[in-house]
Structures are given as C-alpha cells and as structure tokens.
Design a protein around this motif. Structure first.
Motif, PDB file in Angstrom:
ATOM      1  N   GLY A  25       0.817  -1.209   0.000  1.00 10.80           N
ATOM      2  CA  GLY A  25       0.000   0.000   0.000  1.00 10.80           C
ATOM      3  C   GLY A  25       0.846   1.254   0.000  1.00 10.80           C
ATOM      4  N   ALA A  26       0.264   2.330  -0.473  1.00  5.56           N
ATOM      5  CA  ALA A  26       0.946   3.612  -0.497  1.00  5.56           C
ATOM      6  C   ALA A  26       1.185   4.123   0.920  1.00  5.56           C
ATOM      7  N   SER A  27       2.165   4.996   1.046  1.00  2.00           N
ATOM      8  CA  SER A  27       2.437   5.687   2.297  1.00  2.00           C
ATOM      9  C   SER A  27       1.863   7.090   2.208  1.00  2.00           C
ATOM     10  N   GLY A  28       1.656   7.691   3.356  1.00  2.00           N
ATOM     11  CA  GLY A  28       1.202   9.073   3.399  1.00  2.00           C
ATOM     12  C   GLY A  28       2.156   9.885   4.257  1.00  2.00           C
ATOM     13  N   LEU A  29       2.140  11.190   4.047  1.00  2.00           N
ATOM     14  CA  LEU A  29       3.004  12.086   4.799  1.00  2.00           C
ATOM     15  C   LEU A  29       2.234  13.372   5.054  1.00  2.00           C
ATOM     16  N   GLU A  30       2.345  13.876   6.280  1.00  2.00           N
ATOM     17  CA  GLU A  30       1.769  15.183   6.573  1.00  2.00           C
ATOM     18  C   GLU A  30       2.684  15.942   7.519  1.00  2.00           C
ATOM     19  N   ALA A  31       2.583  17.265   7.456  1.00  2.00           N
ATOM     20  CA  ALA A  31       3.421  18.136   8.287  1.00  2.00           C
ATOM     21  C   ALA A  31       2.776  19.514   8.342  1.00  2.00           C
ATOM     22  N   GLN A  32       3.120  20.273   9.359  1.00  2.00           N
ATOM     23  CA  GLN A  32       2.735  21.669   9.429  1.00  2.00           C
ATOM     24  C   GLN A  32       3.985  22.489   9.145  1.00  2.00           C
ATOM     25  N   LEU A  33       3.977  23.203   8.033  1.00  2.00           N
ATOM     26  CA  LEU A  33       5.153  23.942   7.582  1.00  2.00           C
ATOM     27  C   LEU A  33       5.110  25.387   8.051  1.00  2.00           C
ATOM     28  N   PHE A  34       6.264  25.871   8.529  1.00  2.00           N
ATOM     29  CA  PHE A  34       6.407  27.263   8.948  1.00  2.00           C
ATOM     30  C   PHE A  34       7.507  27.923   8.138  1.00  2.00           C
ATOM     31  N   LEU A  35       7.281  29.173   7.750  1.00  2.00           N
ATOM     32  CA  LEU A  35       8.261  29.957   7.005  1.00  2.00           C
ATOM     33  C   LEU A  35       9.364  30.441   7.946  1.00  2.00           C
ATOM     34  N   PRO A  36      10.492  30.897   7.413  1.00  2.00           N
ATOM     35  CA  PRO A  36      11.582  31.388   8.264  1.00  2.00           C
ATOM     36  C   PRO A  36      11.171  32.527   9.212  1.00  2.00           C
ATOM     37  N   ASN A  37      10.137  33.303   8.844  1.00  2.00           N
ATOM     38  CA  ASN A  37       9.682  34.401   9.700  1.00  2.00           C
ATOM     39  C   ASN A  37       8.785  33.935  10.845  1.00  2.00           C
ATOM     40  N   GLY A  38       8.576  32.617  10.962  1.00  2.00           N
ATOM     41  CA  GLY A  38       7.774  32.065  12.048  1.00  2.00           C
ATOM     42  C   GLY A  38       6.295  31.934  11.748  1.00  2.00           C
TER      43      GLY A  38
END
Length: 114
Positions: A25-38
């Motif tokens: 089966g496929a894998s999944g990926l998730e994340a909360q991304l923040f820019l360099p300015n926070g």
C-alpha cells in the motif's frame, strides 16, 4: 499504488522456482510547515522530492498547504527517503532519511523551513 517495482539484476541466468511479487500500500506524509519568519506557510504550493539513498532523486510530489500551513501527501511510495520540501515563497528544507511505512501516514509535526 502506481510505482511498485521489482528489480531484476543482470546476469542472463534463468529463474528457477516460483517468483512471488507482493504489492504494498501507499504511504502518506503530513506536516505543518512554517516559514523562516515564524508564520505558517499558509496556502503555499509545496514541492516534495523523495531521494533514495542509492538512486538519488526519485519521486516528485506536489500539494498545497491549508490556512494553518498543514500539507498532506496521501500517495507516496513506501521506503526510506531523504525528503526535500520547497514552497512557493522560496523557503525550503531537506530532512535526513525518513521511513515511510506502507499503508500508513507519517506525521512529521512542525517543520520549520529555511
């Protein structure tokens, strides 16, 4: 899953016996991304490149973050990869080899881009 493969090594010999190929089966990926300015990387197009340790850049993917900077990639190949993220604003980050188990979603939590 669209990119399962079986590597057959060169050698010219014939295969004796039964060969069983199992699709995973496929894998999944998730994340909360923040820019360099926070700030959250809200409504950003995210380019993701999975790089294999011996084969190099191997699987590109693209998605868009939500208003909180959360991005989801639901259909990735299983394996262990270096993950390279880059958002529309130009911020990016490379993460060391990360396992993506088949049939499950890996949550990276907060990821601070540079």
């Amino acid at each position: 899953f669209p990119n399962n493969f079986y590597e057959v090594l060169p050698g010219g010999s014939s295969l004796e016996g039964t060969l069983t190929i199992q699709m995973v089966g496929a894998s999944g990926l998730e994340a909360q991304l923040f820019l360099p300015n926070g700030q959250p990387a809200a409504s950003q197009t995210v380019a993701l490149m999975l790089s294999h340790a011996t084969r190099g850049p191997w699987w590109p993917a693209q998605s868009t973050t939500d208003a909180e900077g959360v991005v989801r990639f639901p259909n990735l190949p299983a394996g262990e990869f270096v993950l390279s993220f880059k958002v529309t604003a130009g911020a990016q980050l490379e993460l060391t080899e990360t396992p993506l188990p088949p049939g499950s979603t890996v949550n990276l939590g907060v990821v601070k881009l540079r």
